[in-house]
Write an enzyme that holds these catalytic residues in place. Structure first.
Site, PDB file in Angstrom:
ATOM      1  CG  HIS A  66      -4.966  -0.829   3.674  1.00 54.54           C
ATOM      2  ND1 HIS A  66      -5.200  -0.263   2.420  1.00 54.54           N
ATOM      3  CD2 HIS A  66      -4.160   0.047   4.320  1.00 54.54           C
ATOM      4  CE1 HIS A  66      -4.564   0.884   2.324  1.00 54.54           C
ATOM      5  NE2 HIS A  66      -3.915   1.099   3.470  1.00 54.54           N
ATOM      6  CG  ASN A  67      -7.242  -1.483  -0.754  1.00 53.64           C
ATOM      7  OD1 ASN A  67      -6.253  -1.299  -0.057  1.00 53.64           O
ATOM      8  ND2 ASN A  67      -7.182  -1.521  -2.061  1.00 53.64           N
TER       9      ASN A  67
ATOM     10  CD  GLU B 249      -7.581   3.075  -0.340  1.00 52.70           C
ATOM     11  OE1 GLU B 249      -6.510   2.552   0.036  1.00 52.70           O
ATOM     12  OE2 GLU B 249      -7.935   3.072  -1.539  1.00 52.70           O
TER      13      GLU B 249
ATOM     14  CE  LYS C  30      -2.925  -2.394  -0.404  1.00 52.24           C
ATOM     15  NZ  LYS C  30      -3.851  -2.145  -1.446  1.00 52.24           N
TER      16      LYS C  30
ATOM     17  CB  SER D  43      -0.918   0.024   1.223  1.00 56.21           C
ATOM     18  OG  SER D  43      -1.675   1.217   1.198  1.00 56.21           O
TER      19      SER D  43
END
Ligand code: 6PG
Length: 466
Positions: A187-188, A191, A184, A130
């Site tokens: 994480h997005n 986001e 990940k 990232s």
């Protein structure tokens, strides 16, 4: 020239940035690409670090240049091209070699590819990276999923090129096979929720309070000096300060209001539901992007139903408190998905460590993550961030502010898919007795699905069944 420590195949934007970062960090690399032009371009860009770079014309040449056990990082789309690449590369590799997929991948595909390579005595790593192009070039946050052997080989390289926080690298092993790509993905998802929450506040300040983009940008910049400090607030402040060089108004007004999405936010929502969870703030953000894409429909609906809404001027200090509470809840939802996946796939995810490696380099880096890491180290009640004692004072102030904000904004006609979801999440989970007794009664009525009684009696159907 020294033996390359790692090979990079795929010199597009992200592959080239990671490779330059490695060479710049003194790591000897070998690089190649399917077509020749990006190789030539890379060699030119990497000229200052030429001593550390070996460029090869072919995949075969790249593999021959690497010492065994090989580390081969592929930066190509993690869909069909990755499968085609694996078919091509497997016969060329030797037992113990590692292939690393550093793109955004569906972790189910990563798990399947790990199993596929294991049949050939090879390792497959799903590496979440990232930070966009700049992060990849100067220090990304990296979430490794794969074997201990691959980690032993890759760790010294990743530690050197990762973002650093308090002198420690923002890269770590999350667990085996798909763990890195899953972290990940979440994480997005976070986001997406954070970006949409920012967009909702922008809408209120712009169209409710009548502030200009530049004024709102300045407000985000001020918030970014306090507890809300984060990369996404920082760039929002900057983005809103720009005028359109092709026109005469703010840049943001010249951009079509249809959001793109490559899929990771949607994957997060899908996986949450599959795991018996619901990350409503992330779902709200995915929904908002999907609805934004229906521009033509919104034009028709606005003309038919009316697009009016009332003026509404939120108090800036209340907004700050509300946003901080919402941000805690958005991370709480993300970590709940991680906890569910960790249990399902037996990954033993270390939540404090995940919060730590998200403190620098990645898109959701935020001051709050330092506290989140500490909160997990202090073992919050039921493992839930929103019950962590260290967040109690912030939520005590922030939730009433969020409640006032959401109710007033909704009354004035503003959509709040993420901020509204935050409040419903909070209000649902703090009710010891919810509404599901009625759902159970309905299910039993129409389908004889049965229920448990509060008194524990061994009667599982209602009187409607006689
Ligand atoms: C990152 C980003 C990145 C992602 C873009 C675009 O962590 O560096 O999350 O991986 O690809 O943000 O994502 P969308 O197109 O889905 O918005």
């Amino acid at each position: 020239m020294a033996d390359p420590q790692i090979g990079i195949y795929g010199l597009g934007t992200m592959g080239a940035a990671l490779a330059l970062n490695m060479a710049d960090s003194g790591i000897d690399i070998a690089v190649s690409n399917r077509s020749p032009e990006p190789i030539a371009e890379f060699v030119t860009r990497a000229a200052p670090f030429a001593d550390h770079v070996t460029a090869l014309d072919t995949l075969e040449g790249l593999i021959d240049a690497l010492p065994e056990p090989r580390l081969l990082l592929a930066m190509i789309p993690s869909t069909a091209p990755m499968d085609a690449f694996l078919e091509q590369v497997i016969p060329l590799l030797s037992e113990g070699d590692t292939v690393i997929d550093a793109g955004n991948a569906d972790f189910h595909a990563t798990r399947a590819r790990s199993a596929q390579l294991a049949e050939h005595g090879l390792h497959f790593v799903g590496l979440g990276v990232s930070g966009g192009e700049d992060g990849a070039r100067h220090g990304p946050s990296m979430m490794f999923g794969g074997s201990e052997e691959s980690w032993a080989g890759l760790q010294p390289i990743l530690s050197k090129i990762a973002a650093q926080f308090d002198g420690a690298p923002c890269a770590d092993r999350m667990g085996p096979d798909g763990a890195g790509h899953f972290v990940k993905t979440v994480h997005n998802g976070i986001e997406y929720a954070d970006m949409q929450m920012i967009a909702e506040v922008y809408d209120l300040l712009r169209h409710g309070a009548g502030h200009s983009p530049a004024e709102i940008g300045a407000q985000f910049a001020r918030w970014n000096e306090g507890a809300l400090e984060s990369y996404l607030f920082e760039i929002t402040g900057k983005v809103l300060s720009y005028d359109d060089p092709q026109g005469d108004g703010p840049m943001v007004d010249a951009i079509l209001d249809k959001a793109g999405q490559k899929g990771t936010g949607r994957w997060t929502a899908i996986e949450a539901v599959k795991l018996g969870q619901s990350a409503t703030m992330i779902e709200g953000a995915v929904a908002a992007r999907a609805w934004s894409a229906e521009k033509d429909l919104r034009e028709v609906a606005g003309a038919t139903l009316g697009a009016d809404r009332s003026g509404f001027t939120p108090d800036v200090e209340e907004l700050e408190a509300a946003l901080l509470a919402a941000r805690i809840l958005e991370y709480a939802q993300g970590f709940r998905i991680l906890a569910a996946a960790s249990a399902e796939y037996d990954w033993q995810l270390d939540f404090a460590r995940i919060a730590e490696i998200w403190r620098a380099g990645c898109i959701i880096r935020a001051r709050l993550l330092d506290d989140i890491a500490d909160a997990f180290r202090e073992s919050p009640p039921e493992g839930q961030l929103f019950l962590a004692p260290r967040f109690a004072p912030v939520l005590e102030r922030g939730i009433p502010a969020l409640r006032r904000l959401v109710s007033e904004a909704i009354a004035a006609g503003y959509p709040l898919p993420v901020l509204g979801a935050a409040l419903s999440f909070w209000d649902t989970l703090r009710q010891p007795r919810g509404t599901a007794a009625l759902i159970q009664a309905q299910r039993d009525f129409f389908g004889r699905h049965g229920f448990d009684r509060v008194d524990g009696k061994d009667v599982h159907h209602g009187p409607w069944w006689g």
